[in-house]
Design an enzyme around this catalytic site. Sequence first.
Site, mmCIF file in Angstrom:
data_model
loop_
_atom_site.group_PDB
_atom_site.id
_atom_site.type_symbol
_atom_site.label_atom_id
_atom_site.label_comp_id
_atom_site.label_asym_id
_atom_site.label_seq_id
_atom_site.Cartn_x
_atom_site.Cartn_y
_atom_site.Cartn_z
ATOM 1 N N CYS A 87 37.354 45.913 32.743
ATOM 2 C CA CYS A 87 35.974 45.625 32.344
ATOM 3 C C CYS A 87 35.517 44.315 32.965
ATOM 4 O O CYS A 87 36.286 43.354 33.079
ATOM 5 C CB CYS A 87 35.834 45.606 30.825
ATOM 6 S SG CYS A 87 36.308 44.085 30.021
ATOM 7 N N GLU A 88 34.286 44.311 33.402
ATOM 8 C CA GLU A 88 33.778 43.128 34.107
ATOM 9 C C GLU A 88 33.474 41.977 33.155
ATOM 10 O O GLU A 88 33.253 40.856 33.600
ATOM 11 C CB GLU A 88 32.538 43.492 34.922
ATOM 12 C CG GLU A 88 31.325 43.876 34.104
ATOM 13 C CD GLU A 88 30.203 44.402 35.000
ATOM 14 O OE1 GLU A 88 30.485 44.840 36.122
ATOM 15 O OE2 GLU A 88 29.038 44.365 34.551
ATOM 16 N N HIS A 89 33.473 42.238 31.849
ATOM 17 C CA HIS A 89 33.167 41.171 30.893
ATOM 18 C C HIS A 89 34.393 40.339 30.530
ATOM 19 O O HIS A 89 34.269 39.148 30.258
ATOM 20 C CB HIS A 89 32.556 41.762 29.613
ATOM 21 C CG HIS A 89 31.306 42.531 29.875
ATOM 22 N ND1 HIS A 89 31.083 43.799 29.375
ATOM 23 C CD2 HIS A 89 30.230 42.244 30.629
ATOM 24 C CE1 HIS A 89 29.911 44.232 29.796
ATOM 25 N NE2 HIS A 89 29.371 43.322 30.558
ATOM 26 N N HIS A 90 35.566 40.971 30.481
ATOM 27 C CA HIS A 90 36.781 40.264 30.071
ATOM 28 C C HIS A 90 37.910 40.410 31.082
ATOM 29 O O HIS A 90 38.968 39.827 30.906
ATOM 30 C CB HIS A 90 37.276 40.793 28.714
ATOM 31 C CG HIS A 90 36.246 40.749 27.632
ATOM 32 N ND1 HIS A 90 35.394 41.795 27.376
ATOM 33 C CD2 HIS A 90 35.915 39.759 26.761
ATOM 34 C CE1 HIS A 90 34.587 41.474 26.386
ATOM 35 N NE2 HIS A 90 34.869 40.244 25.993
ATOM 36 N N GLN A 128 32.136 51.085 31.572
ATOM 37 C CA GLN A 128 32.316 52.544 31.519
ATOM 38 C C GLN A 128 31.022 53.290 31.838
ATOM 39 O O GLN A 128 31.022 54.326 32.496
ATOM 40 C CB GLN A 128 32.847 52.939 30.139
ATOM 41 C CG GLN A 128 33.150 54.435 30.026
ATOM 42 C CD GLN A 128 33.751 54.803 28.690
ATOM 43 O OE1 GLN A 128 34.454 53.989 28.077
ATOM 44 N NE2 GLN A 128 33.491 56.009 28.231
ATOM 45 N N HIS A 156 39.335 50.678 25.350
ATOM 46 C CA HIS A 156 39.085 49.395 26.011
ATOM 47 C C HIS A 156 39.989 48.300 25.468
ATOM 48 O O HIS A 156 40.012 48.038 24.263
ATOM 49 C CB HIS A 156 37.618 49.008 25.834
ATOM 50 C CG HIS A 156 36.687 49.889 26.610
ATOM 51 N ND1 HIS A 156 36.020 49.469 27.723
ATOM 52 C CD2 HIS A 156 36.359 51.199 26.440
ATOM 53 C CE1 HIS A 156 35.293 50.464 28.208
ATOM 54 N NE2 HIS A 156 35.481 51.528 27.442
ATOM 55 N N CYS A 158 39.611 45.208 25.728
ATOM 56 C CA CYS A 158 38.877 44.073 25.154
ATOM 57 C C CYS A 158 38.457 44.353 23.713
ATOM 58 O O CYS A 158 38.133 43.423 22.976
ATOM 59 C CB CYS A 158 37.678 43.698 26.022
ATOM 60 S SG CYS A 158 36.422 44.969 26.156
HETATM 61 ZN ZN ZN Z 1 35.327 43.935 27.943
#
Ligand code: ZN
Length: 197
Positions: A87-90, A128, A156, A158
Amino acid sequence: MIGDHKLSATTRADLIRPLIEQLLQIVEPEPGRSGIAETPTRVGKAWVEWTEGYSVDPVALLKSFEDGATDYNEMVMQRKIPFVSHCEHHMAPFTGHVTVAYIPGDKIVGLSKMNRIVDAFAHRLQVQERITTQIADLLWNNLAPKGVGVLVQASHGCISSRGVRHHGTDTITSAYRGAMFEDAKARSEFLELAKLP
Ligand code: ZN
């Protein structure tokens, strides 16, 4: 410089190594211990692999279509294609399966190409939702099919390992184009086939 996929895999892994050494200095009370001596090298190679999808042109994967659809007007479905993405956030892993189907126009594509397409989009920093629409749009824009359906189910890291720390929950996303979007019958056929054991 980093993020430039024109650099060789070895160069990118070499650039990542000192960053992981720095990270270990911060998170690990004993950064010099022997068990993690090779960790920066391993993590460097792993991140090169986890992002190798940026070097793949998904459109090129669809070039070698087979002209065999003249008598085939029904849905072609490739189910449960496994993937690992981040995931690009975490930058945490998320893993799951993609089921993808299309109703051919004049073109059909080799079945394993579906798996390669999923790999190409998954081996990037992602969300996703975007993997789902990228697969649907790629097929819709390049195969001129009558319909496309994509269903993605994933867990996920995260969500399971930080924040709410809930494991066992999963996320489902879908994208429909053409007949699967407009025609309730085509969509329910897609969903019926997708959920067969
Ligand atoms: Zn994430």
